[in-house]
Design a protein around this motif. Structure first.
Motif, short mmCIF file in Angstrom:
data_model
loop_
_atom_site.label_atom_id
_atom_site.label_comp_id
_atom_site.label_asym_id
_atom_site.label_seq_id
_atom_site.Cartn_x
_atom_site.Cartn_y
_atom_site.Cartn_z
N GLN A 27 -62.62 -19.43 42.56
CA GLN A 27 -63.63 -18.82 42.43
C GLN A 27 -63.51 -17.08 42.33
O GLN A 27 -64.30 -16.29 42.26
CB GLN A 27 -64.93 -18.63 43.71
CG GLN A 27 -65.33 -20.23 43.91
CD GLN A 27 -66.15 -20.69 42.99
OE1 GLN A 27 -67.14 -19.97 42.49
NE2 GLN A 27 -65.83 -21.93 42.52
N LYS A 49 -64.50 -11.05 49.39
CA LYS A 49 -65.85 -11.10 49.74
C LYS A 49 -66.80 -11.71 48.60
O LYS A 49 -67.59 -12.53 48.65
CB LYS A 49 -66.19 -9.54 50.16
CG LYS A 49 -65.97 -9.07 51.49
CD LYS A 49 -66.21 -7.41 51.74
CE LYS A 49 -65.46 -6.98 53.06
NZ LYS A 49 -65.93 -5.65 53.11
N ASN A 50 -66.32 -11.36 47.25
CA ASN A 50 -66.98 -11.75 46.06
C ASN A 50 -66.80 -13.26 45.95
O ASN A 50 -67.73 -13.89 45.62
CB ASN A 50 -66.51 -10.91 44.85
CG ASN A 50 -66.72 -9.51 44.93
OD1 ASN A 50 -67.67 -8.89 45.64
ND2 ASN A 50 -66.10 -8.76 43.95
N ALA A 52 -66.35 -15.47 48.50
CA ALA A 52 -67.31 -16.05 49.49
C ALA A 52 -68.45 -16.20 48.92
O ALA A 52 -69.33 -17.00 49.09
CB ALA A 52 -67.09 -15.15 50.82
N GLU A 53 -69.02 -14.80 48.39
CA GLU A 53 -70.57 -15.00 47.64
C GLU A 53 -70.57 -16.07 46.75
O GLU A 53 -71.69 -16.63 46.65
CB GLU A 53 -70.92 -13.45 47.37
CG GLU A 53 -71.19 -12.62 48.52
CD GLU A 53 -72.24 -12.98 49.16
OE1 GLU A 53 -73.36 -13.46 48.75
OE2 GLU A 53 -71.93 -13.09 50.68
N ARG A 54 -69.64 -16.04 45.90
CA ARG A 54 -69.82 -17.13 44.69
C ARG A 54 -69.71 -18.49 45.27
O ARG A 54 -70.63 -19.20 44.83
CB ARG A 54 -68.58 -16.76 43.89
CG ARG A 54 -68.77 -15.60 43.01
CD ARG A 54 -67.71 -15.38 42.23
NE ARG A 54 -67.59 -13.93 41.51
CZ ARG A 54 -66.40 -13.45 41.65
NH1 ARG A 54 -65.22 -13.71 42.14
NH2 ARG A 54 -66.50 -11.87 40.88
N GLU A 55 -68.93 -18.77 46.38
CA GLU A 55 -68.99 -20.07 46.92
C GLU A 55 -70.41 -20.38 47.60
O GLU A 55 -70.78 -21.50 47.51
CB GLU A 55 -67.85 -20.23 47.90
CG GLU A 55 -66.36 -20.27 47.43
CD GLU A 55 -65.46 -20.01 48.42
OE1 GLU A 55 -65.57 -19.57 49.60
OE2 GLU A 55 -64.20 -20.61 48.23
N LYS A 56 -70.92 -19.35 48.35
CA LYS A 56 -72.18 -19.62 48.68
C LYS A 56 -73.38 -19.98 47.63
O LYS A 56 -74.07 -21.06 47.80
CB LYS A 56 -72.72 -18.50 49.42
CG LYS A 56 -72.23 -18.06 50.70
CD LYS A 56 -72.81 -17.02 51.27
CE LYS A 56 -72.24 -16.44 52.57
NZ LYS A 56 -72.59 -15.39 53.08
N GLN A 57 -73.33 -19.49 46.46
CA GLN A 57 -74.10 -19.73 45.37
C GLN A 57 -73.89 -20.96 44.83
O GLN A 57 -75.00 -21.56 44.45
CB GLN A 57 -73.83 -18.67 44.31
CG GLN A 57 -74.53 -17.30 44.55
CD GLN A 57 -74.00 -16.44 43.45
OE1 GLN A 57 -73.60 -16.76 42.49
NE2 GLN A 57 -74.39 -15.00 43.70
N GLN A 59 -72.79 -23.70 46.61
CA GLN A 59 -72.89 -25.08 47.32
C GLN A 59 -74.03 -25.97 47.45
O GLN A 59 -75.15 -25.39 46.82
CB GLN A 59 -72.78 -24.44 48.85
CG GLN A 59 -71.73 -23.88 49.35
CD GLN A 59 -71.63 -23.33 50.78
OE1 GLN A 59 -72.54 -23.37 51.47
NE2 GLN A 59 -70.61 -22.82 51.38
#
Length: 60
Positions: A27, A49-50, A52-57, A59
């Motif tokens: 990611q 951190k970026n 982690a945000e991409r992974e949330k988007q 899921q």
């Protein structure tokens, strides 16, 4: 710097960039991947951190 303080690469050896220039494995953007080895530890933490945000988007 102690080894435990070093930020490890999120690479999972699944290297392919999607249409948005984001690796489908870790990611990170193509630019983040290229610059990783020259980044400071703080810059690497920011990339994570970026990531982690991409992974949330993405899921399901």
């Amino acid at each position: 710097m102690k080894v435990r303080d070093k930020v490890r690469s999120p690479c999972v050896s699944v290297c392919a960039l999607d249409a948005n220039d984001i690796c489908i494995g870790c990611q990170r953007s193509g630019d983040e991947i290229l610059r990783w080895s020259t980044m400071t530890e703080d810059e690497r933490r920011e990339v994570l951190k970026n990531v982690a945000e991409r992974e949330k988007q993405f899921q399901i």
